[in-house]
Scaffold this active site. Structure first.
Site, PDB file in Angstrom:
ATOM      1  N   ARG A 260       0.854  -1.179   0.000  1.00  0.00           N
ATOM      2  CA  ARG A 260       0.000   0.000   0.000  1.00  0.00           C
ATOM      3  C   ARG A 260       0.895   1.236   0.000  1.00  0.00           C
ATOM      4  O   ARG A 260       1.925   1.265   0.668  1.00  0.00           O
ATOM      5  CB  ARG A 260      -0.929   0.026   1.225  1.00  0.00           C
ATOM      6  CG  ARG A 260      -2.083  -0.972   1.172  1.00  0.00           C
ATOM      7  CD  ARG A 260      -3.085  -0.639   0.076  1.00  0.00           C
ATOM      8  NE  ARG A 260      -4.255  -1.516   0.068  1.00  0.00           N
ATOM      9  CZ  ARG A 260      -4.347  -2.634  -0.644  1.00  0.00           C
ATOM     10  NH1 ARG A 260      -3.312  -3.027  -1.374  1.00  0.00           N
ATOM     11  NH2 ARG A 260      -5.461  -3.348  -0.624  1.00  0.00           N
ATOM     12  N   GLU A 289      -2.750   7.935  -4.790  1.00  0.00           N
ATOM     13  CA  GLU A 289      -3.042   7.332  -6.092  1.00  0.00           C
ATOM     14  C   GLU A 289      -4.528   7.402  -6.450  1.00  0.00           C
ATOM     15  O   GLU A 289      -4.896   7.288  -7.620  1.00  0.00           O
ATOM     16  CB  GLU A 289      -2.599   5.868  -6.102  1.00  0.00           C
ATOM     17  CG  GLU A 289      -3.429   4.967  -5.212  1.00  0.00           C
ATOM     18  CD  GLU A 289      -2.964   3.513  -5.205  1.00  0.00           C
ATOM     19  OE1 GLU A 289      -3.807   2.639  -5.461  1.00  0.00           O
ATOM     20  OE2 GLU A 289      -1.763   3.257  -4.960  1.00  0.00           O
ATOM     21  N   HIS A 321      -0.991   0.146  -9.553  1.00  0.00           N
ATOM     22  CA  HIS A 321      -1.650  -0.775  -8.622  1.00  0.00           C
ATOM     23  C   HIS A 321      -2.213  -1.979  -9.385  1.00  0.00           C
ATOM     24  O   HIS A 321      -3.400  -2.303  -9.280  1.00  0.00           O
ATOM     25  CB  HIS A 321      -2.764  -0.053  -7.852  1.00  0.00           C
ATOM     26  CG  HIS A 321      -3.109  -0.702  -6.547  1.00  0.00           C
ATOM     27  ND1 HIS A 321      -3.511   0.004  -5.440  1.00  0.00           N
ATOM     28  CD2 HIS A 321      -3.120  -2.007  -6.161  1.00  0.00           C
ATOM     29  CE1 HIS A 321      -3.761  -0.819  -4.436  1.00  0.00           C
ATOM     30  NE2 HIS A 321      -3.531  -2.054  -4.850  1.00  0.00           N
TER      31      HIS A 321
END
Length: 350
Positions: A260, A289, A321
């Site tokens: 993360r 993000e 991601h």
């Protein structure tokens, strides 16, 4: 924050009441039930329809992420499935509760995008899913190899038809020490892969689940040529790699993050990279993000200045991601989200 204070927060949660993926119930034991699926792309929608049919369930699917204004779409369904891409606000949780929702299955391992305490206060249980750890583990090794072989600058040069060798030589993993922070399912899968390269592997986790050399966090940071992050994001792990710890890393070391974004202090990382202290970074996740990753931003101003600065650097790899995004993992995610909801309906969750 001393490493001894971190408790059992590093490993991916797979056995507590919020994270458990139960065995698939038999269709005859499943009561007639409804399920609303939010934030569902076409690839997931196809799987929800196919797997739902096998489980005797026809989900109601919407592409929009769940929010306060569309929570009413869940009315008539005790269970909903959501993605990890959008923060679920407390007003949204309250609206879902008023619509009769009692269980949220998030299609992710982490659930830092949901306030679990508030959800419980308004009568909603939250469960995450397990999916193939190989998806993220494979991607992590790819990022490591690309980082130490300077793949970004090499590809940029060859795309411009400059085929000369770089002035900077790459490194071989067998000559390096890799520090793995978090040895749950994904961290352990990363360690398994690293053994094949012959490198020295150090690990840090409050629970020793892998056959590896466990060391205190600060020792790992000081000795590792590559530090890779595989711990959930909690209040205790926020900025786990802060300025102090980044400054203690070996000169020329690399950071890899497929966990993360906020596990890393981005500004501190930028300072170390721009000064030349660190050798590089490979980041599949990033602070801030949200609203950028998973969107087409080609004709739009990027407001995340740190992201722009990172992307300018020749020794920093950024991906949106996407480490989890494989055929196998996506099928696991959808299937386990459905099974978790069905088990909740059947009273099999604890």
């Amino acid at each position: 924050m001393a490493s001894s204070e971190l408790g059992s927060i590093y490993s991916e949660a797979t056995t507590d009441r919020r994270a458990r993926t139960m065995a698939e119930p038999s269709p005859s034991s499943i009561p007639t039930t409804g399920l609303a699926v939010f934030g569902c792309g076409q690839d997931e929608a196809t799987l929800f329809q196919e797997i739902g049919a096998r489980l005797g369930l026809s989900p109601t699917i919407t592409e929009d992420a769940v929010c306060e204004t569309n929570a009413e779409l869940a009315r008539g369904n005790r269970c909903i499935s959501v993605n990890h891409k959008t923060q679920i606000t407390n007003p949204t949780l309250l609206a879902l509760s008023k619509a009769g929702v009692e269980y949220i299955s998030t299609r992710s391992i982490g659930y830092n995008h949901i306030d679990l305490e508030y959800a419980e206060r308004v009568g909603i249980s939250v469960g995450n899913v397990a999916y193939s750890p190989d998806s993220v583990a494979d991607y992590t090794l790819m990022l490591m190899l690309m980082a130490v072989r300077h793949a970004k600058s090499t590809i940029r040069r060859t795309d411009a038809h400059d085929y000369r060798l770089s002035d900077t030589r790459g490194k071989e993993l067998r000559d390096l020490t890799v520090g793995v922070i978090g040895t749950g399912r994904i961290g352990t899968a990363v360690i398994d892969r690293l053994r094949g390269f012959g490198c020295r592997v150090l690990a840090h986790d409050s629970r020793h689940q892998a056959s590896v050399d466990y060391v205190p966090l600060d020792e790992l940071i000081e000795q590792s040529d590559i530090v890779t992050l595989h711990t959930p994001l909690t209040a205790d792990t926020h900025h786990l790699l802060d300025r102090h710890r980044i400054e203690r890393m070996k000169p020329g070391a690399y950071v890899v993050n497929t966990g993360r974004g906020p596990l890393l202090d981005t500004e501190a990382l930028l300072s170390a990279l721009e000064s030349g202290r660190l050798g590089g970074a490979a980041l599949d996740v990033l602070e801030g993000e949200e609203g950028i990753f998973y969107a087409d931003c080609r004709n739009r101003h990027i407001e995340n200045e740190a992201l722009v600065r990172l992307q300018r650097l020749p020794n920093v790899l950024i991906s949106p991601h996407s480490a989890y995004y494989t055929d196998h993992a996506l099928q696991d995610t959808v299937e386990n989200s459905l099974i978790n909801c069905l088990n909740f309906e059947s009273g099999k969750t604890t």
